[in-house]
Design a protein around this motif. Structure first.
Motif, PDB file in Angstrom:
ATOM      1  N   PHE A   1       0.829  -1.192   0.000  1.00 39.35           N
ATOM      2  CA  PHE A   1       0.000   0.000   0.000  1.00 39.35           C
ATOM      3  C   PHE A   1       0.873   1.255   0.000  1.00 39.35           C
ATOM      4  O   PHE A   1       0.586   2.237  -0.685  1.00 39.35           O
ATOM      5  N   ALA A   2       1.944   1.211   0.780  1.00 38.36           N
ATOM      6  CA  ALA A   2       2.855   2.360   0.826  1.00 38.36           C
ATOM      7  C   ALA A   2       3.518   2.573  -0.528  1.00 38.36           C
ATOM      8  O   ALA A   2       3.713   3.725  -0.967  1.00 38.36           O
ATOM      9  N   GLN A   3       3.885   1.467  -1.206  1.00 34.13           N
ATOM     10  CA  GLN A   3       4.466   1.605  -2.534  1.00 34.13           C
ATOM     11  C   GLN A   3       3.459   2.175  -3.532  1.00 34.13           C
ATOM     12  O   GLN A   3       3.809   2.989  -4.398  1.00 34.13           O
ATOM     13  N   LEU A   4       2.207   1.752  -3.399  1.00 31.86           N
ATOM     14  CA  LEU A   4       1.169   2.292  -4.276  1.00 31.86           C
ATOM     15  C   LEU A   4       0.941   3.778  -3.995  1.00 31.86           C
ATOM     16  O   LEU A   4       0.753   4.575  -4.922  1.00 31.86           O
ATOM     17  N   ASP A   5       0.964   4.144  -2.715  1.00 27.43           N
ATOM     18  CA  ASP A   5       0.827   5.569  -2.372  1.00 27.43           C
ATOM     19  C   ASP A   5       1.919   6.381  -3.032  1.00 27.43           C
ATOM     20  O   ASP A   5       1.671   7.455  -3.602  1.00 27.43           O
ATOM     21  N   GLN A   6       3.144   5.858  -2.961  1.00 28.88           N
ATOM     22  CA  GLN A   6       4.275   6.553  -3.568  1.00 28.88           C
ATOM     23  C   GLN A   6       4.125   6.604  -5.088  1.00 28.88           C
ATOM     24  O   GLN A   6       4.351   7.643  -5.723  1.00 28.88           O
ATOM     25  N   GLY A   7       3.715   5.482  -5.670  1.00 31.20           N
ATOM     26  CA  GLY A   7       3.573   5.406  -7.123  1.00 31.20           C
ATOM     27  C   GLY A   7       2.477   6.313  -7.652  1.00 31.20           C
ATOM     28  O   GLY A   7       2.569   6.822  -8.769  1.00 31.20           O
ATOM     29  N   ARG A   8       1.436   6.547  -6.841  1.00 34.48           N
ATOM     30  CA  ARG A   8       0.314   7.360  -7.309  1.00 34.48           C
ATOM     31  C   ARG A   8       0.632   8.844  -7.349  1.00 34.48           C
ATOM     32  O   ARG A   8      -0.229   9.657  -7.699  1.00 34.48           O
ATOM     33  N   ARG A   9       1.853   9.212  -7.056  1.00 41.25           N
ATOM     34  CA  ARG A   9       2.279  10.582  -7.334  1.00 41.25           C
ATOM     35  C   ARG A   9       2.437  10.787  -8.840  1.00 41.25           C
ATOM     36  O   ARG A   9       2.492  11.922  -9.313  1.00 41.25           O
ATOM     37  N   ARG A  10       2.528   9.677  -9.537  1.00 40.80           N
ATOM     38  CA  ARG A  10       2.541   9.711 -11.004  1.00 40.80           C
ATOM     39  C   ARG A  10       1.126   9.399 -11.506  1.00 40.80           C
ATOM     40  O   ARG A  10       0.288   8.923 -10.750  1.00 40.80           O
ATOM     41  N   PRO A  11       0.853   9.616 -12.788  1.00 44.41           N
ATOM     42  CA  PRO A  11      -0.504   9.355 -13.288  1.00 44.41           C
ATOM     43  C   PRO A  11      -0.958   7.908 -13.166  1.00 44.41           C
ATOM     44  O   PRO A  11      -2.130   7.640 -12.942  1.00 44.41           O
ATOM     45  N   CYS A  12      -0.024   6.958 -13.323  1.00 43.91           N
ATOM     46  CA  CYS A  12      -0.433   5.549 -13.420  1.00 43.91           C
ATOM     47  C   CYS A  12       0.525   4.649 -12.636  1.00 43.91           C
ATOM     48  O   CYS A  12       1.745   4.848 -12.665  1.00 43.91           O
ATOM     49  N   VAL A  13      -0.048   3.659 -11.942  1.00 46.85           N
ATOM     50  CA  VAL A  13       0.744   2.580 -11.344  1.00 46.85           C
ATOM     51  C   VAL A  13       0.394   1.301 -12.090  1.00 46.85           C
ATOM     52  O   VAL A  13      -0.777   0.931 -12.187  1.00 46.85           O
ATOM     53  N   TRP A  14       1.410   0.643 -12.615  1.00 48.34           N
ATOM     54  CA  TRP A  14       1.227  -0.557 -13.435  1.00 48.34           C
ATOM     55  C   TRP A  14       1.773  -1.759 -12.663  1.00 48.34           C
ATOM     56  O   TRP A  14       2.972  -1.852 -12.426  1.00 48.34           O
ATOM     57  N   VAL A  15       0.880  -2.669 -12.260  1.00 48.14           N
ATOM     58  CA  VAL A  15       1.257  -3.845 -11.477  1.00 48.14           C
ATOM     59  C   VAL A  15       1.385  -5.029 -12.423  1.00 48.14           C
ATOM     60  O   VAL A  15       0.403  -5.448 -13.042  1.00 48.14           O
ATOM     61  N   THR A  16       2.610  -5.555 -12.548  1.00 49.42           N
ATOM     62  CA  THR A  16       2.877  -6.623 -13.514  1.00 49.42           C
ATOM     63  C   THR A  16       3.342  -7.878 -12.788  1.00 49.42           C
ATOM     64  O   THR A  16       4.302  -7.834 -12.005  1.00 49.42           O
ATOM     65  N   ALA A  17       2.674  -8.984 -13.048  1.00 51.88           N
ATOM     66  CA  ALA A  17       3.108 -10.287 -12.522  1.00 51.88           C
ATOM     67  C   ALA A  17       2.287 -11.350 -13.232  1.00 51.88           C
ATOM     68  O   ALA A  17       1.215 -11.077 -13.770  1.00 51.88           O
ATOM     69  N   SER A  18       2.792 -12.565 -13.216  1.00 50.01           N
ATOM     70  CA  SER A  18       2.064 -13.655 -13.857  1.00 50.01           C
ATOM     71  C   SER A  18       0.860 -14.043 -13.007  1.00 50.01           C
ATOM     72  O   SER A  18       0.626 -13.496 -11.928  1.00 50.01           O
ATOM     73  N   ALA A  19       0.082 -15.001 -13.482  1.00 47.60           N
ATOM     74  CA  ALA A  19      -1.166 -15.377 -12.824  1.00 47.60           C
ATOM     75  C   ALA A  19      -0.909 -15.853 -11.407  1.00 47.60           C
ATOM     76  O   ALA A  19       0.070 -16.556 -11.134  1.00 47.60           O
ATOM     77  N   GLY A  20      -1.807 -15.464 -10.510  1.00 43.28           N
ATOM     78  CA  GLY A  20      -1.769 -15.984  -9.159  1.00 43.28           C
ATOM     79  C   GLY A  20      -0.934 -15.199  -8.181  1.00 43.28           C
ATOM     80  O   GLY A  20      -0.797 -15.615  -7.021  1.00 43.28           O
ATOM     81  N   TYR A  21      -0.384 -14.066  -8.554  1.00 40.98           N
ATOM     82  CA  TYR A  21       0.443 -13.280  -7.641  1.00 40.98           C
ATOM     83  C   TYR A  21      -0.376 -12.253  -6.849  1.00 40.98           C
ATOM     84  O   TYR A  21       0.194 -11.446  -6.122  1.00 40.98           O
ATOM     85  N   GLY A  22      -1.687 -12.236  -7.009  1.00 43.91           N
ATOM     86  CA  GLY A  22      -2.528 -11.394  -6.176  1.00 43.91           C
ATOM     87  C   GLY A  22      -2.660  -9.958  -6.644  1.00 43.91           C
ATOM     88  O   GLY A  22      -2.884  -9.049  -5.836  1.00 43.91           O
ATOM     89  N   LYS A  23      -2.565  -9.741  -7.957  1.00 40.13           N
ATOM     90  CA  LYS A  23      -2.666  -8.371  -8.483  1.00 40.13           C
ATOM     91  C   LYS A  23      -4.050  -7.783  -8.207  1.00 40.13           C
ATOM     92  O   LYS A  23      -4.184  -6.661  -7.706  1.00 40.13           O
ATOM     93  N   THR A  24      -5.084  -8.556  -8.550  1.00 36.55           N
ATOM     94  CA  THR A  24      -6.451  -8.075  -8.361  1.00 36.55           C
ATOM     95  C   THR A  24      -6.740  -7.877  -6.878  1.00 36.55           C
ATOM     96  O   THR A  24      -7.321  -6.860  -6.471  1.00 36.55           O
ATOM     97  N   SER A  25      -6.354  -8.837  -6.042  1.00 31.79           N
ATOM     98  CA  SER A  25      -6.589  -8.723  -4.600  1.00 31.79           C
ATOM     99  C   SER A  25      -5.897  -7.500  -4.027  1.00 31.79           C
ATOM    100  O   SER A  25      -6.453  -6.787  -3.177  1.00 31.79           O
ATOM    101  N   LEU A  26      -4.669  -7.243  -4.487  1.00 35.36           N
ATOM    102  CA  LEU A  26      -3.914  -6.098  -3.988  1.00 35.36           C
ATOM    103  C   LEU A  26      -4.642  -4.791  -4.304  1.00 35.36           C
ATOM    104  O   LEU A  26      -4.859  -3.959  -3.413  1.00 35.36           O
ATOM    105  N   LEU A  27      -5.020  -4.598  -5.583  1.00 39.11           N
ATOM    106  CA  LEU A  27      -5.637  -3.332  -5.969  1.00 39.11           C
ATOM    107  C   LEU A  27      -7.019  -3.179  -5.345  1.00 39.11           C
ATOM    108  O   LEU A  27      -7.401  -2.069  -4.929  1.00 39.11           O
ATOM    109  N   ALA A  28      -7.784  -4.272  -5.254  1.00 43.07           N
ATOM    110  CA  ALA A  28      -9.121  -4.193  -4.658  1.00 43.07           C
ATOM    111  C   ALA A  28      -9.031  -3.825  -3.184  1.00 43.07           C
ATOM    112  O   ALA A  28      -9.803  -2.977  -2.686  1.00 43.07           O
ATOM    113  N   SER A  29      -8.123  -4.458  -2.451  1.00 44.73           N
ATOM    114  CA  SER A  29      -7.982  -4.150  -1.023  1.00 44.73           C
ATOM    115  C   SER A  29      -7.396  -2.751  -0.821  1.00 44.73           C
ATOM    116  O   SER A  29      -7.734  -2.070   0.155  1.00 44.73           O
TER     117      SER A  29
END
Length: 936
Positions: free
Chosen positions: A30-58
């Motif tokens: 969450f802290a990394q996302l807070d830092q990243g959102r100082r820019r227009p876009c945060v792009w979360v990249t990982a293969s299936a099952g790494y919890g990308k959707t869960s991370l952004l939803a939470s």
């Protein structure tokens, strides 16, 4: 060939993030996302099952971020599909927000559409979350369309989850620090996070062991915990094998709920109603809700009714086990049932995927044939093309209709290549003796020439081809086919003016009253306006067409492309019959507004050129030339039509400014082109010859002027273009007066003004305000169509010509100052009453003395208020000028560069007229009676 339009399912765009069960808040990320959102876009990249959707939803839930959650699918690679769904979803959140509607023409300039689409969102705080971005193909036009939104919405407005990093088309944004990337190593669970996850499951296992076994992979960690909860053994000799663990877990589920999940997995995003239709269970809603609460690999949207989504890995295992449990044949039956369910709910792209897996190419071809027209009509050409490409090539080449639909997908982008492919398709349809295919293909070949707007000569060949086809194959009775053929014939007649009879036009009017879709009616009406305005009786024809279409526009939703075409071609009516500049500007501005709002940058060139023509018609050559110079870089990339039109307008501008040599050079550049490349439309050739005649006459080259006029009139008569013929005859009258043959000039003027009055013309092609004003003055003095001449003067806001006295000129303001001051405004005497009129009258008298010459506003103030200070004088001058304008007309008094004057275009002053009369008399004697006439 009934058109069925796929419904836009905004509910499949989740709006809110999915409901997550037993998800721990990962404060480190969450802290990394807070830092990243100082820019227009945060792009979360990982293969299936790494919890990308869960991370952004939470994360958005924890931070209470207002967001629109958009789970992408394969169909979203088509920009038409993506932006329609996105717009529908945004409209549910912000109903009052005006978003542009995407059209196929936007594909030619994707970033321009992105600019106009995302501009309204700058007024909101909405964050857009794009989940499963990897479903978009690398070459999808959606990527460049998103760039303006990524650049302009501001910091923190985009969150993206994808199995792949940003595509090449977005790497510029990465380089410019507009996109912050989180990768696989960032998403791996740490020991502390593993401990927190175990505590939610009330397990006392060693977190270090589980983290080592899973290597921080979220899906693997969840499966290991599930294994431990179920008391299943864990083997670590060969590392974590997802399929093995998932099979083990699914196998422990009771048979009935397990079979329910296997069947439901046939549809990745499933509603309770669809689940009930597939499985027959009336309590499908409860079963799906139980699955969402029991398994981390099933999520539920927040909408009503909810949509349940199976994680891709979980779904893959369920489908594999289902196929094994039911057997190939029975499983295929369930797949066909899922296909029917998807078709019924209009989720056609998913239905195509089921058919591909079944290898049911016959049904896929049938589906394509049933939906192709609707997809083309809506502009979803990328979707249609992708469906056609799913059919194996060896099968596709045997189905001529697939070749037909595939060619039409490229019509808006590559009309010449489309025509080449359609010519091959036509031969195959002829060989198969398929009349429907033959005539539809022929009609679109003609339309491809119209789309290209480069060289219309091929239409002569295709007109002859139609004659031959009709001898060999009867035209089918189906209305859509007959309408298409009629429309193509009308295109030929409109561009080449080959058919003078009214039968085609009557038949086209019949189409406007038929059961055809309204969208087609508007498109057909636009072409009818193009042809009708120049023919005899064109005014009545255009008004009838307008009446039909205005009702459609008011009552029904019409696409931006069709609206643009209608407004643009409606300007042709105003060009000949409307009031300048208001009506013509209104039509063109409507067209420009549609083009700008929806990002039709490539079509704005047409509007700008026509607006320049409107300026030329009003004598504003310098302003038109300024605009034309700004268009020069785009003209170099345009086709022959635009290049020739640009040269023509430049010649007109120079003619207005008196730069006759340059004007002739521009016109000569058009004539120097070969006949094949000079122009696309015969009527435009007539206009070019008219321009040469106008310039030659101004240069005193009377022989050249007469020959050029003859060429223009010949083409006008051959094509039945009465408006052009009248324009040429007006110039012929001017030629007669210039060559000292006034009687011939009067005869021509009487004839042409009678026809023009009957037609209702207000403006003429290549009109020069000074020339038209002179002819109107001659007509008034000779009492030739006097009322109509006054109508032309008012419609074009003409100024009385110098060198000819015309007391009958319809001045808006008449001022008699030789004797008692008398003023008439629009023929009514003006009466000054009360103290409020004292200063306006005094100001008017100062201006009368100056006789149209500018006088400093400060000097006027000194005369009227000699005792007042500077600021008070300015305020008094402003107030008095407003009152004077209110009395005699807003434009009757000119304020320019700090100077005031009467407007010579609108005001008649007897002292000036008297001096002019004396000047025209020269040394000849003038009688006392004549003097008295002018004085009184």
């Amino acid at each position: 060939m009934a058109v069925q339009f796929p419904t836009i399912h905004a509910n499949l765009v989740a709006l809110d993030p999915p409901v997550m069960v037993d998800v721990i808040p990962r404060q480190r990320l969450f802290a990394q996302l807070d830092q990243g959102r100082r820019r227009p876009c945060v792009w979360v990249t990982a293969s299936a099952g790494y919890g990308k959707t869960s991370l952004l939803a939470s994360y958005v839930a924890d931070r209470e971020i207002p967001c629109l959650w958009y789970p992408l699918k394969r169909a979203d690679a088509d920009p038409m599909h993506f932006f329609r769904r996105l717009a529908a979803a945004i409209a549910m959140r912000y109903p009052a927000l005006a978003l542009p509607e995407i059209s196929v023409i936007n594909m030619n300039d994707p970033e321009s559409f992105g600019e106009v689409f995302f501009a309204p969102l700058t007024k909101t705080r909405l964050t857009i979350v794009l989940d499963d971005y990897h479903h978009l193909m690398v070459d999808s036009a959606v990527h460049p369309m998103l760039i303006p939104g990524l650049e302009t919405l501001g910091a923190g407005r985009w969150l993206v989850a994808s199995r792949t990093p940003p595509p090449e088309s977005l790497m510029r944004l990465v380089a410019n620090d507009a996109i912050e990337c989180l990768a696989t190593d960032d998403l791996k669970f740490t020991r502390e996070e593993t401990t927190a996850l175990l505590s939610t499951r009330h397990l006392g296992d060693d977190p270090q062991q589980l983290q080592t076994l899973s290597e921080g992979w979220a899906a693997g960690l969840v499966l290991l915990i599930k294994h431990r909860q179920m008391g299943l053994p864990t083997s670590t000799s060969e590392g974590l094998v997802f399929g093995y663990f998932m099979h083990e877990i699914v196998s422990q589920i009771d048979a009935e709920p397990r079979r329910f999940l296997m069947i439901c997995a046939l549809i990745a995003d499933i509603t309770p109603a669809m689940a009930e239709a597939l499985t027959g269970y009336a309590d499908s809603d409860q079963r799906l809700e139980s699955a969402a609460r029991s398994y981390a690999f099933v999520t539920r949207s927040r909408e009503d009714p909810p949509v349940y989504r199976f994680h891709a890995l979980f779904r893959q295992v369920l489908l594999e086990m289902g196929r094994n449990e039911w057997g190939t044949r029975a499983w295929a039956g369930l797949q066909q049932q899922a296909y029917r369910c998807l078709v019924e709910t209009r989720r056609l792209d998913e239905a195509v995927e089921v058919l591909v897996e079944l290898e049911d190419w016959e049904e896929l071809i049938r589906l394509i044939g049933g939906q192709a027209e609707a997809l083309l009509f809506q502009g979803e050409v990328h979707t249609l093309k992708s469906w056609i490409q799913r059919v194996p090539a060896d099968i596709a080449k045997t189905v001529t209709w697939l070749g037909f639909w595939g060619a039409l997908c490229d019509l808006p982008f590559s009309p010449a290549e489309t025509r080449r492919r359609l010519e091959q398709v036509l031969e195959r349809f002829k060989g198969a003796n398929d009349p429907a295919g033959i005539y539809l293909t022929w009609s679109f070949i003609v339309e491809s020439v119209w789309f290209e707007m480069d060289d219309c000569q091929p239409l002569r060949h295709w007109s002859r081809v139609l004659e031959q086809l009709q001898k060999e194959h009867p035209v089918p009775d189906a209305l859509p086919i007959r309408a298409r053929v009629l429309y193509a014939r009308f295109i030929i007649a409109s561009l080449l003016m080959t058919e003078k009879e009214d039968i085609l036009e009557e038949q086209m009017m019949g189409l406007l009253e038929s059961d055809l879709p309204s969208e087609q009616k508007v498109a057909y009406a636009s072409m009818m306006m193009f042809r009708a305005y120049g023919r005899r009786g064109g005014g009545d024809r255009c008004r009838n067409i307008r009446a039909s279409v205005n009702g459609i526009l008011a009552a029904e939703k019409i696409s931006p492309m069709s609206r643009f075409g209608w407004y643009f071609n409606s300007s042709l009516y105003d060009y000949a019959f409307g009031e300048l500049p208001d009506s013509l500007a209104t039509s063109l501005v409507e067209a420009r507004n549609v083009a700008e709002r929806h990002g039709f940058k490539t079509w704005l060139l047409n509007v700008q050129l026509n607006l320049c023509e409107a300026l030329c018609m009003q004598g504003e050559g310098r302003e038109a030339e300024r605009v034309l110079n700004t268009l020069s870089p785009y003209i170099s990339k345009a086709g022959r039509y635009h290049s020739g039109y640009h040269l023509f307008l430049m010649a007109w501008c120079r003619l207005l400014d008196g730069q006759l040599d340059v004007a002739m050079d521009r016109a000569g550049q058009i004539l120097a082109l070969s006949p094949e490349t000079r122009t696309t439309v015969p009527s435009l050739n007539a206009i070019v010859w008219l321009a040469v005649a106008q310039i030659a006459l101004a240069r005193g080259e009377r022989g050249k002027a007469l020959v050029s006029l003859a060429h223009s009139r010949r083409i006008s008569r051959e094509t039945g273009h009465q408006h052009l013929e009248s324009s040429a005859q007006l110039l012929l009258a001017a030629y007669a007066f210039a060559t000292q043959r006034p009687q011939r000039g009067l005869r021509i003027l009487r004839r042409v003004l009678a026809i023009a009055r009957e037609e209702g013309y207000r403006h003429f092609t290549l009109q020069i305000p000074g020339t038209l004003a002179h002819l109107c003055a001659v007509a008034l003095n000779a009492d030739i169509e006097a009322d109509y001449a006054k109508t032309l003067i008012r419609a074009n806001r003409l100024t009385a010509p110098r060198g000819i006295v015309c007391d009958a000129w319809p001045w808006p303001v008449r001022i008699r100052a030789l004797g008692p001051l008398r003023i008439e405004v629009h023929g009514e005497p003006l009466v000054f009453q009360g103290r409020t009129h004292v200063k306006p009258l005094a100001m008017l008298k100062v201006l009368i003395v100056e006789e149209f010459q500018p006088v400093s506003a400060d000097h006027v103030a000194e005369i009227l208020w000699p005792e007042a200070d500077g600021e008070q004088c300015k305020a008094n001058t402003k107030t008095t000028l407003q009152r004077l304008r209110k009395l005699i007309g807003q434009e009757a008094v000119v304020l320019k560069d700090g100077c005031l004057s009467l407007n010579p275009a609108l005001c008649w002053l007897d002292s000036v007229a008297f001096k002019r009369q004396l000047g025209t008399a020269g040394t000849d004697a003038i009688s006392i009676d004549d003097l008295e006439d002018h004085l009184h």
